[in-house]
Design a protein around this motif. Structure first.
Motif, mmCIF file in Angstrom:
data_model
loop_
_atom_site.group_PDB
_atom_site.id
_atom_site.type_symbol
_atom_site.label_atom_id
_atom_site.label_comp_id
_atom_site.label_asym_id
_atom_site.label_seq_id
_atom_site.Cartn_x
_atom_site.Cartn_y
_atom_site.Cartn_z
ATOM 1 N N UNK A 170 0.819 -1.217 0.000
ATOM 2 C CA UNK A 170 0.000 0.000 0.000
ATOM 3 C C UNK A 170 0.857 1.273 0.000
ATOM 4 N N UNK A 171 2.153 1.114 0.019
ATOM 5 C CA UNK A 171 3.026 2.282 0.000
ATOM 6 C C UNK A 171 3.398 2.795 1.384
ATOM 7 N N UNK A 172 3.009 2.074 2.420
ATOM 8 C CA UNK A 172 3.358 2.516 3.779
ATOM 9 C C UNK A 172 4.780 2.081 4.126
ATOM 10 N N UNK A 173 5.505 2.939 4.803
ATOM 11 C CA UNK A 173 6.883 2.568 5.146
ATOM 12 C C UNK A 173 6.919 1.436 6.177
ATOM 13 N N UNK A 174 7.826 0.490 5.969
ATOM 14 C CA UNK A 174 7.921 -0.676 6.857
ATOM 15 C C UNK A 174 8.871 -0.448 8.029
ATOM 16 N N UNK A 175 9.842 0.444 7.834
ATOM 17 C CA UNK A 175 10.897 0.555 8.847
ATOM 18 C C UNK A 175 10.399 1.116 10.188
ATOM 19 N N UNK A 176 9.605 2.203 10.192
ATOM 20 C CA UNK A 176 9.253 2.770 11.512
ATOM 21 C C UNK A 176 8.517 1.783 12.414
ATOM 22 N N UNK A 177 7.657 0.954 11.842
ATOM 23 C CA UNK A 177 6.915 0.007 12.668
ATOM 24 C C UNK A 177 7.517 -1.384 12.674
ATOM 25 N N UNK A 178 8.665 -1.521 12.029
ATOM 26 C CA UNK A 178 9.284 -2.846 11.930
ATOM 27 C C UNK A 178 10.509 -2.967 12.806
ATOM 28 N N UNK A 179 11.390 -3.884 12.447
ATOM 29 C CA UNK A 179 12.616 -4.050 13.224
ATOM 30 C C UNK A 179 13.675 -3.130 12.651
ATOM 31 N N UNK A 180 13.936 -2.052 13.354
ATOM 32 C CA UNK A 180 14.836 -1.020 12.838
ATOM 33 C C UNK A 180 16.097 -0.872 13.686
ATOM 34 N N UNK A 181 16.517 -1.988 14.296
ATOM 35 C CA UNK A 181 17.689 -1.927 15.181
ATOM 36 C C UNK A 181 18.945 -1.439 14.463
ATOM 37 N N UNK A 182 19.035 -1.674 13.150
ATOM 38 C CA UNK A 182 20.238 -1.258 12.416
ATOM 39 C C UNK A 182 19.959 -0.050 11.520
ATOM 40 N N UNK A 183 18.889 0.663 11.756
ATOM 41 C CA UNK A 183 18.519 1.762 10.866
ATOM 42 C C UNK A 183 18.984 3.127 11.405
ATOM 43 N N UNK A 184 18.503 4.172 10.714
ATOM 44 C CA UNK A 184 19.053 5.512 10.922
ATOM 45 C C UNK A 184 18.551 6.167 12.202
ATOM 46 N N UNK A 185 19.418 6.973 12.805
ATOM 47 C CA UNK A 185 19.030 7.803 13.952
ATOM 48 C C UNK A 185 19.090 9.290 13.581
ATOM 49 N N UNK A 186 19.630 9.570 12.398
ATOM 50 C CA UNK A 186 19.649 10.943 11.870
ATOM 51 C C UNK A 186 19.035 10.917 10.470
ATOM 52 N N UNK A 187 18.504 12.047 10.062
ATOM 53 C CA UNK A 187 18.021 12.168 8.682
ATOM 54 C C UNK A 187 16.970 11.132 8.348
ATOM 55 N N UNK A 188 16.182 10.761 9.349
ATOM 56 C CA UNK A 188 15.237 9.659 9.160
ATOM 57 C C UNK A 188 13.787 10.136 9.227
ATOM 58 N N UNK A 189 13.548 11.329 8.673
ATOM 59 C CA UNK A 189 12.168 11.804 8.627
ATOM 60 C C UNK A 189 11.399 11.126 7.492
#
Lengths: 327, 709
Positions: free
Chosen positions: A135-154
């Motif tokens: 549906x085009x919804x982002x998966x990262x914010x509600x998913x497992x984001x342990x290795x994802x961004x802490x800056x520039x992640x709007x």
């Protein structure tokens, strides 16, 4: 992987002729450390691979008037073994030397390290560069984001840039030299990276018919101190959880100018300008290094599962600074 | 006549020595042929299409396009329309093509339609999962914990656990299959060579005798490779259809998604002791998931049996993937939960956990004496008393060190094994049995036992294993292989020797009862002047070899071992990174046949244990129902730089050897999670409640401790 054409041009000009007008048409192959696995997993399926490893104008390390020019196809191992780099730019040497494993260091290239695709398991599992559901919804914010961004992640990108060399090069104010039909153009490595806004964009400014040919580091000036510090979970083959590369212009114990760049914390190598500005004029010691670490993470906005990376970034900055001071 | 009882210590020439494995040079030089390395003339490659959904009903499977793809020679369905898949990675259909890439492309061209159904792939508590997903599996009560808690001097409560992890066999599951008429040959990566024909026969509608299973070497099973599996049958069908050999071993992502997982187990624990450290009461509520089934049922507390105890376990059904036996099923999780809670209790008493465990050693039952000896030995090897500090006692700087310990137990015993020993007239010797060597050193153990029995050097014996044309011999599971194959080999070799002694007796005084085989000769006991070199003795057989059989012999083996492990870790308090500095094991396994491969088993278990303590987790995404780290980039295994100093001490000699042979596959992998968790708690002053102990969890634990302080 899908079937593809393979070309091994002998010159940059010939390579340009072989590159297509879109990324779906062709990909540039150098070490192949990242590209081949993406192709095997059907994440990328270019119609043609253009291997630039045999092209002399993109290879080798040489001294120029502007500084030290590193050909894009220079292997990490060649970079690590280069005496001038080890002596004058230890922060870059450390960044390259920490990359596992010997097999990868012998094959991977400097250009490929900058151009490798994001370290995001949604991307690599076929959910697209920006990791969205049907549906085009982002998966990262509600998913497992342990290795994802802490800056520039709007959004829409939440991945981290996986280049270990880039933060060290940016701290050194290195230039990327890009070859195209119009000849060479130069762009600061800091400006080479960008956060894609849609799935058709890439994570850097290269157009489909452009080649990252060379990286130029300004000659080392007196009082230059550089260092890279990284934290990773395993000693064995692993990606850093965070890195910090610093370049300081020192006069005795005093910092005249500082550049602090974080890796693996944002969709692009992340310049901690506040930390750099704050450090100017300070004496380098445990306390100022810690405060600079604090300044570096001021704007961090962790996702649901990666708050720990803020602390790691903070410590990386502190330890990189202290190590640079000792160098 | 020779006696089949194990020889006394002073008479052992090979048993109990450090002997290099027979297939070491072959493996280290790449010449050993694993199933992956088998290449048959005209062989095709098989690949499968997998369900991308964790829970869905298959509504359509269309193979038309795939059948027309270049190089495709056969297509076979694995799943049926109308049937629900219960995990992402479920196999739907398979193709065989001339090249691996053609097969991969063709498998992707199979069109499968699904009706997507709701899934649960998170490692949920019973409350989160809800009644539909929860099933109480067990409840036990002995004594009455509640009044005991009321009177206790020290009580702690905590939650402990470990997530679902996979087997991650370095040689993935799979096989090469080939038909000749109605004869099927399977080069299988399996832990059960003698059993597989019985699975293939009905599936392929041929007699079991027509199925030939071959596994000379294999690259790891850990409990996940007992069966033919759907890919085995699919591969055989593709071979049959195409008339060609087919190789189909799982891709790495498939291996990690479906080819084996260890259930998660978590527990809320309350445990109490008297002021002198005597353990008085235990209460636990545990839960965990094994995918849609309900494997994983712990008995808590582990090893220690306080007078008052109660426990209850609830299984959570999920679409996380199927569970399979994982090296010592339930035990690593039970050890982690129990030993963590006991270490926390010792810290609360407060007491050195070594003293605390010794104080309560009688609560371990029949193995108390073994545990006590092992605790003292391990403490000596770790220098425990010198290094240990009370929990939370810090040194200057960011790096803190800590120690942890744990106890474990396992059965062992021996599987049903048949062995043939053949002595040829030229003096050469063969021992044959169907069992496999998973990489444990079983082949070498068999050779050692035969050579010891016949008084020959190891290289004089040819060991034939890993083929179901050899005598039926058990699967390798539950640490039962060494007991089975060592005792059957001992009996077979002893029986063959006795036949030989009877043949040569006329040349050596006439009395076979007085003969023995020692040092390469057959000689009269007590008279060194009367002997025949082995070769000359065998020449008396004229032209007919001797073949004698032996079976698993209960009087040569035993069951039930105890082990103690200790860990020393360092933790960077600023980054949360944990490094294992040193691990120590004191391990009992009865009579050790080969000290070197026994030690190797423990080293390997340490590495596997460090891996699950610090890194391993099957990471699932509830949004997509998929495993996010089905690769070796983010499914992290420890490497050489991560393992620290490993010290292994096998308990041998009187009191151990005389128990007979006991298996060692499972025991040493049980305690590493517990010892590392305990060492981290000791180092940083707070418990990291669940494995793996990642920087993220260490920092979170430190923060919660700071918040409480």
């Amino acid at each position: 992987m899908e079937a593809f054409e393979y070309a091994r041009p002998a010159s940059g000009k010939e390579a340009l002729e072989l590159l297509g007008g879109s990324f779906a048409d062709s990909e540039i192959l150098a070490g192949g450390m990242d590209l081949i696995s993406l192709m095997k997993n059907y994440v990328l399926s270019p119609k043609r691979l253009v291997n630039i490893k045999g092209i002399s104008e993109f290879s080798g390390i040489r001294s120029t008037q502007q500084g030290l020019a590193i050909g894009a196809t220079t292997t990490l191992q060649e970079l690590i073994e280069h005496k001038t780099i080890a002596a004058d730019y230890p922060g870059l040497h450390q960044a390259a030397d920490a990359i596992p494993s010997p097999q990868i260091r012998n094959m991977a290239t400097a250009g490929g390290n900058l151009c490798q695709r994001p370290r995001c398991w949604y991307f690599r599992n076929g959910f697209g560069l920006l990791a969205r559901d049907a549906k085009g919804n982002p998966l990262v914010p509600g998913g497992d984001n342990r290795y994802h961004a802490i800056f520039g992640n709007d959004g829409p990108a939440y991945f981290v840039n996986g280049s270990s060399l880039a933060p060290a090069l940016i701290a050194l104010s290195a230039q990327a030299r890009i070859f195209s039909a119009n000849g060479w153009r130069e762009v600061a490595v800091a400006d080479f990276f960008r956060t894609p806004r849609n799935d058709n964009e890439r994570e850097n400014v290269l157009q489909p018919k452009e080649i990252l040919g060379e990286i130029v580091i300004p000659s080392a000036s007196k009082g230059l101190r550089t260092s890279t510090y990284e934290v990773r979970e395993r000693e064995a083959l692993d990606w850093p959880l965070a890195t910090a590369s610093v370049a300081l212009k020192m006069s005795g114990n005093k910092i005249e100018k500082a550049s602090v760049v974080l890796g693996y914390v944002a969709p692009i190598p992340w310049q901690a300008k506040e930390a750099g500005d704050w450090l100017a004029g300070k004496t380098l010691n445990e306390e100022t290094a810690a405060k600079a670490g604090e300044a570096a993470v001021q704007g961090a906005k962790p996702l649901s599962g990666n708050k720990y990376k803020v602390q790691l970034a903070r410590v990386c900055v502190k330890r990189a600074l202290l190590a640079a001071g000792r160098a | 006549m020779a006696d089949y009882k194990w020889p006394a210590a002073e008479n052992r020439s090979l048993i109990g020595k450090r002997i290099s494995r027979l297939d070491g040079p072959l493996k280290s030089s790449g010449r050993a042929k694993y199933s992956f390395d088998v290449n048959r003339p005209g062989m095709l490659y098989g690949k499968m299409i997998l369900s991308p959904y964790a829970h869905a009903k298959v509504t359509k499977i269309d193979t038309t396009a795939a059948e027309k793809m270049p190089g495709v020679k056969a297509v076979t369905l694995i799943w049926e329309v109308g049937k629900e898949v219960q995990w992402a990675g479920q196999e739907i259909a398979a193709v065989a093509a001339e090249t691996e890439d053609q097969a991969r492309d063709a498998a992707r061209a199979i069109k499968v339609e699904y009706e997507v159904l709701p899934h649960l792939v998170t490692d949920a508590t019973p409350q989160q999962a809800g009644a539909d997903h929860s099933k109480q599996l067990s409840e036990q009560k002995t004594g009455d914990p509640d009044p005991a808690f009321a009177q206790a001097a020290a009580t702690i409560e905590g939650t402990y656990g470990s997530p679902v992890i996979t087997h991650c066999c370095l040689e993935s599951h799979g096989q090469v299959t080939e038909w000749q008429g109605d004869q099927l040959t399977v080069w299988a990566s399996t832990q059960a060579v003698s059993n597989l024909a019985g699975e293939y026969a009905p599936a392929m509608e041929i007699p079991a005798g027509n199925v030939h299973i071959i596994t000379p070497v294999m690259g790891g099973g850990f409990g996940s490779k007992f069966n033919s599996d759907v890919w085995g049958f699919a591969c055989a069908r593709l071979s049959k259809k195409s008339g060609r050999a087919v190789k189909m071993l799982l891709e790495r992502d498939h291996e990690l998604m479906v080819a084996g997982a260890r259930p998660s187990i978590y527990a809320k624990v309350k445990v109490a002791a008297k002021a002198d450290g005597t353990l008085v009461a235990w209460k636990s509520e545990s839960w965990g998931t094994a995918g849609p089934g309900s494997a994983g049922n712990p008995t808590l507390p582990y090893v220690f049996r306080p007078e008052n105890r109660s426990s209850r376990h609830t299984a959570i059904s999920t679409n996380i993937g199927p569970a399979r036996a994982w090296r010592a099923p339930n035990h690593p999780q039970m050890a982690l939960i129990t030993m963590s809670a006991l270490e926390d209790l010792a810290a609360a008493v407060p007491m050195d956990p070594l003293d605390f465990f010794l104080k309560n050693i009688e609560l371990t039952g029949t193995l108390a004496k073994v545990y006590k000896e092992e605790l003292l030995k391990a403490a000596e090897l770790m220098d425990w008393k010198k290094k240990w500090h009370p929990r939370g006692q810090m040194v200057a700087g960011p790096i803190q060190r800590g120690l942890g310990l744990s106890l474990h137990t396992w059965g062992g015993g021996g599987h049903q094994s048949n062995c043939n020993c053949t002595i040829h007239p030229d003096g050469s010797v063969e021992v044959s049995l169907g069992s496999q060597d998973l990489g444990t050193g079983a082949r070498t153990v068999i050779g050692i036992v035969a050579a010891e029995t016949l008084g020959l050097p190891l290289e004089a014996v040819k060991v034939n294993i890993g083929d179901n044309h050899y005598p039926a011999s058990g699967a390798s599971g539950g640490s039962t292989t060494v007991g089975g194959v060592s005792s059957s080999t001992r009996r077979a070799a002893n029986n063959a020797l006795n036949e030989l002694l009877a043949k040569v007796a006329p040349s050596l005084g006439g009395d076979a009862e007085q003969l023995e085989a020692v040092g390469g000769v057959i000689r009269v006991k007590g008279d060194t002047s009367k002997f025949l070199p082995w070769k000359q003795a065998c020449a008396k057989l004229a032209s007919t070899p001797i073949t004698a059989a032996g079976q698993t012999s209960k009087d040569l083996i035993s069951s039930g071992v105890g082990g103690v492990q200790m860990a020393e870790v360092s933790v960077d308090m600023e980054t949360g990174v944990v490094r294992v500095e040193k691990m120590v094991a004191a391990q009992d396994c009865g009579l050790v046949i080969n000290l070197k491969t026994a030690e190797s088993q423990v080293y390997g278990a340490f590495i596997m244990g460090i891996t699950y303590a610090l890194h391993e987790e099957k990471i699932m995404d509830q949004q997509t129902g998929r495993c996010l780290n089905a690769d070796m980039e983010f499914y992290k295994l420890a490497g050489l730089g991560d393992i620290g100093e490993l010290v292994v001490h096998m308990m041998t000699g009187p009191g151990y050897d005389d128990r007979g042979v006991i298996g060692l596959g499972e025991p040493p992998v049980i305690s590493p999670g517990a010892v590392i968790s305990n060492a981290v708690a000791n180092a940083i002053g707070v418990r990291v409640p669940t494995l793996p102990i990642t920087p993220s969890k260490v920092l979170a634990a430190l923060e919660s401790k700071g918040a409480k302080a």
